[in-house]
Scaffold this active site. Structure first.
Site, PDB file in Angstrom:
ATOM      1  N   CYS A 147      42.162  34.262  11.867  1.00 40.17           N
ATOM      2  CA  CYS A 147      42.359  33.322  12.980  1.00 40.17           C
ATOM      3  C   CYS A 147      43.554  32.379  12.792  1.00 40.17           C
ATOM      4  CB  CYS A 147      41.093  32.495  13.170  1.00 40.17           C
ATOM      5  SG  CYS A 147      39.672  33.503  13.583  1.00 40.17           S
TER       6      CYS A 147
HETATM    7  N1  LIG Z   1      36.235  36.681  11.935  1.00 43.79           N
HETATM    8  C1  LIG Z   1      36.121  35.442  12.395  1.00 43.79           C
HETATM    9  O1  LIG Z   1      35.695  34.571  11.677  1.00 43.79           O
HETATM   10  C2  LIG Z   1      36.485  35.086  13.835  1.00 43.79           C
HETATM   11  C3  LIG Z   1      36.136  33.813  14.290  1.00 43.79           C
HETATM   12  C4  LIG Z   1      36.431  33.463  15.602  1.00 43.79           C
HETATM   13  C5  LIG Z   1      37.082  34.387  16.424  1.00 43.79           C
HETATM   14  N2  LIG Z   1      37.433  35.624  15.953  1.00 43.79           N
HETATM   15  C6  LIG Z   1      38.072  36.549  16.883  1.00 43.79           C
HETATM   16  O2  LIG Z   1      37.139  37.580  17.236  1.00 43.79           O
HETATM   17  C7  LIG Z   1      37.835  38.824  17.436  1.00 43.79           C
HETATM   18  C8  LIG Z   1      37.244  39.885  16.526  1.00 43.79           C
HETATM   19  O3  LIG Z   1      37.435  39.491  15.181  1.00 43.79           O
HETATM   20  P1  LIG Z   1      36.666  40.156  13.979  1.00 43.79           P
HETATM   21  O4  LIG Z   1      36.895  39.272  12.814  1.00 43.79           O
HETATM   22  O5  LIG Z   1      35.268  40.495  14.339  1.00 43.79           O
HETATM   23  O6  LIG Z   1      37.496  41.530  13.814  1.00 43.79           O
HETATM   24  P2  LIG Z   1      37.067  42.797  12.948  1.00 43.79           P
HETATM   25  O7  LIG Z   1      38.323  43.528  12.652  1.00 43.79           O
HETATM   26  O8  LIG Z   1      36.154  42.397  11.844  1.00 43.79           O
HETATM   27  O9  LIG Z   1      36.188  43.665  13.965  1.00 43.79           O
HETATM   28  C9  LIG Z   1      36.682  44.234  15.108  1.00 43.79           C
HETATM   29  C10 LIG Z   1      35.973  45.552  15.334  1.00 43.79           C
HETATM   30  O10 LIG Z   1      36.451  46.093  16.579  1.00 43.79           O
HETATM   31  C11 LIG Z   1      36.526  47.492  16.415  1.00 43.79           C
HETATM   32  N3  LIG Z   1      37.379  48.030  17.468  1.00 43.79           N
HETATM   33  C12 LIG Z   1      38.720  47.994  17.591  1.00 43.79           C
HETATM   34  N4  LIG Z   1      39.100  48.596  18.725  1.00 43.79           N
HETATM   35  C13 LIG Z   1      37.988  49.017  19.346  1.00 43.79           C
HETATM   36  C14 LIG Z   1      37.728  49.701  20.548  1.00 43.79           C
HETATM   37  N5  LIG Z   1      38.722  50.090  21.367  1.00 43.79           N
HETATM   38  N6  LIG Z   1      36.461  49.990  20.859  1.00 43.79           N
HETATM   39  C15 LIG Z   1      35.435  49.643  20.037  1.00 43.79           C
HETATM   40  N7  LIG Z   1      35.614  48.975  18.887  1.00 43.79           N
HETATM   41  C16 LIG Z   1      36.877  48.668  18.547  1.00 43.79           C
HETATM   42  C17 LIG Z   1      37.053  47.666  15.008  1.00 43.79           C
HETATM   43  O11 LIG Z   1      36.799  48.977  14.522  1.00 43.79           O
HETATM   44  C18 LIG Z   1      36.278  46.596  14.262  1.00 43.79           C
HETATM   45  O12 LIG Z   1      35.055  47.091  13.748  1.00 43.79           O
HETATM   46  C19 LIG Z   1      39.302  38.535  17.163  1.00 43.79           C
HETATM   47  O13 LIG Z   1      39.939  38.248  18.374  1.00 43.79           O
HETATM   48  C20 LIG Z   1      39.246  37.285  16.302  1.00 43.79           C
HETATM   49  O14 LIG Z   1      40.436  36.512  16.437  1.00 43.79           O
HETATM   50  C21 LIG Z   1      37.129  35.989  14.663  1.00 43.79           C
END
Ligand SMILES: NC(=O)c1ccc[n+]([C@@H]2O[C@H](COP(=O)([O-])OP(=O)(O)OC[C@H]3O[C@@H](n4cnc5c(N)ncnc54)[C@H](O)[C@@H]3O)[C@@H](O)[C@H]2O)c1
Length: 455
Positions: free
Chosen positions: A293
């Site tokens: 983030c």
């Molecule tokens: N990790 C955190 O602490 C956090 C906190 C707040 C916000 N966010 C936001 O949340 C969002 C997700 O982050 P995350 O940490 O969970 O990412 P991540 O990489 O852990 O997980 C994302 C998942 O989406 C899947 N994916 C990608 N393309 C896809 C598709 N077309 N169809 C289905 N699945 C698909 C990936 O395989 C992966 O498993 C981001 O925008 C991030 O900025 C994350």
């Protein structure tokens, strides 16, 4: 951009879906089962909803099918309990037409030129569109710049769905529409002081029906929902929160550099300032910003701002300072070795902690990776230890191929560098056994030793 609506506008929520939500009969689809999507899926499952997770990563889906977890803080029993309640995961989007609400939690990284890389949102929208149903609620949770929901997600859904459905907007009837909202994720990995359901959920709908439905849905899971007037306002809210952190961390990082030069302990100063009961919130310096983030999200806004002929100075300045921190750490290690008549070139170093912050299994954008690469480039022989990573291979920006070194014979290293202050480390023992300890996290506070260099 956003057509806004007054928050106080009457909520004429589509009754069928609202009824299903209240009766816990709404079927929920979560797209992207990563650090955000999987815990959310489990939360909805725990709230007695039928939940299906969709992910393109076959390995993740197979693990979940086997009742296993791939996130350290989520135990396998939690997955198994959810599975017993009907939670399942799939790579096949065809079941999406049976869901009532779809929540998108896919990655939003930057590309190599630090521009928003929206390909995951775009691909997801293209995958959802063929299965879109009238009356369905689609919520985007991925962090992104203001305007993404309306300018990127909605047009793809509208253009590519075979039934010619439109996103419900103010003044439109309820025939042939689907509902769209944005609701940012606010998770703080590793923070056990606030339960997920106690973190208020921000919701911005494309119209008041979408906002009402998303509020009703999240309201059954989270203790408090906060409605804002549009998806763009919700998108901007998330960015404000992250930019606030990013800028304040840059501020303490810069002040730390000054304090080091002046012989003042910045950590002591922060602890003292923290006693002020108003107007001050503590942020802590470190070896650089990490995680999916903070090093990424602010640049989504600076990119979008250019469209409005606007330069986001604070974001750029904070980025500059935070990006410099790993280089500062390498200089501090070089100086500490030089004080002991040792060159960095050829020195044996142990880096403690790969994760971008303590007690988590996430190394995305971790400053430890940059530091290891810089140290290696300078000719140091680098090992690492991190209980969360038995080995580290290739990532988007690094190619390390290293195995976790045991935390033994610490005196074989010329320097032990504390990059991440995991709670499990026995710092007094580390200081006792190491020849030299460079501490970027104040993990050795309270330990008196001339082997410690705080940086
Ligand atoms: N990790 C955190 O602490 C956090 C906190 C707040 C916000 N966010 C936001 O949340 C969002 C997700 O982050 P995350 O940490 O969970 O990412 P991540 O990489 O852990 O997980 C994302 C998942 O989406 C899947 N994916 C990608 N393309 C896809 C598709 N077309 N169809 C289905 N699945 C698909 C990936 O395989 C992966 O498993 C981001 O925008 C991030 O900025 C994350």
């Amino acid at each position: 951009m956003a057509a806004t609506m007054p928050i106080a506008a009457a909520q004429v929520i589509p009754q069928e879906l609202e009824g299903k939500i209240q009766a816990r009969q709404a079927r929920i689809g979560i797209i992207g089962l990563g650090y955000v999507g999987l815990p959310l899926a489990l939360l909805f499952s725990d709230g007695r909803y039928a939940v299906t997770g969709f992910d393109i990563d076959v390995a993740k889906v197979e693990k979940l099918a086997a009742g296993d977890s791939y996130i350290a803080r989520i135990g396998a029993p939690e997955i198994q309990e959810a599975r017993a309640r009907g939670f399942s995961a799939t790579t096949n989007y065809s079941g999406l037409h049976e869901t009532d609400a779809v929540i998108i939690c896919v990655p939003t990284p930057l590309d190599e030129f630090r521009r928003p890389d929206l390909r995951y949102i775009i691909n997801t929208a293209e995958s959802i569109a063929p299965h879109l149903q009238a009356g369905q609620l689609i919520v985007l949770e991925s962090t992104t710049y203001p305007g993404t929901t309306e300018e990127v997600l909605v047009p793809i859904l509208e253009k590519n769905n075979p039934a010619g459905l439109c996103a419900a907007r103010p003044g439109m009837g309820s025939h042939g529409v689907f509902y769209v909202a944005f609701s940012p994720e606010r998770e703080d990995p590793g923070n056990t002081t606030v339960a997920r359901r106690d973190i208020p959920k921000i919701v911005g709908g494309l119209d008041n029906r979408a906002a009402g439905l998303a509020t009703a849905l999240y309201g059954t899971i989270f203790r408090r929902t906060v409605q804002v007037s549009s998806p763009a306002a919700a998108e901007m809210t998330k960015l404000l929160e992250n930019i606030y952190r990013c800028v304040n961390i840059a501020l303490v990082n810069e002040l730390k550099l000054l304090c080091l030069r002046m012989g003042i302990d910045i950590w002591e100063v922060i602890e003292a300032a923290k006693t002020k009961p108003f107007g001050f919130q503590a942020f802590y310096p470190g070896p650089g910003l990490g995680g999916h983030c903070l090093p990424v999200d602010p640049f989504y806004l600076s990119w979008k701002a250019k469209e409005f002929d606007f330069h986001t100075s604070f974001i750029e300045l904070a980025g500059e300072i935070n990006t410099e921190m790993p280089y500062h750490v390498v200089s501090a290690v070089t100086l500490a070795l030089s004080d002991r008549k040792k060159a960095l070139n050829g020195a044996r170093l142990l880096v403690l902690g790969l994760a971008y912050k303590k007690d988590i299994d996430d190394l995305r954008e971790s400053p430890s990776l940059t530091i290891i690469e810089l140290l290696r480039k300078a000719g140091a022989k680098v090992s690492y230890n991190d209980p969360y990573f038995p080995f580290v291979g290739r990532g988007r920006k690094y190619d390390l191929h290293m195995k976790c070194a045991p935390l033994q014979n610490l005196n074989q290293y010329d320097c032990v560098l504390i990059a991440t202050d995991h709670s499990d480390y026995d710092y007094p023992r580390i200081v006792r056994e190491a020849k030299l300890v460079v501490d970027t996290r104040n993990a050795t506070r309270g330990i008196q030793s001339n082997k410690i260099v705080r940086c």
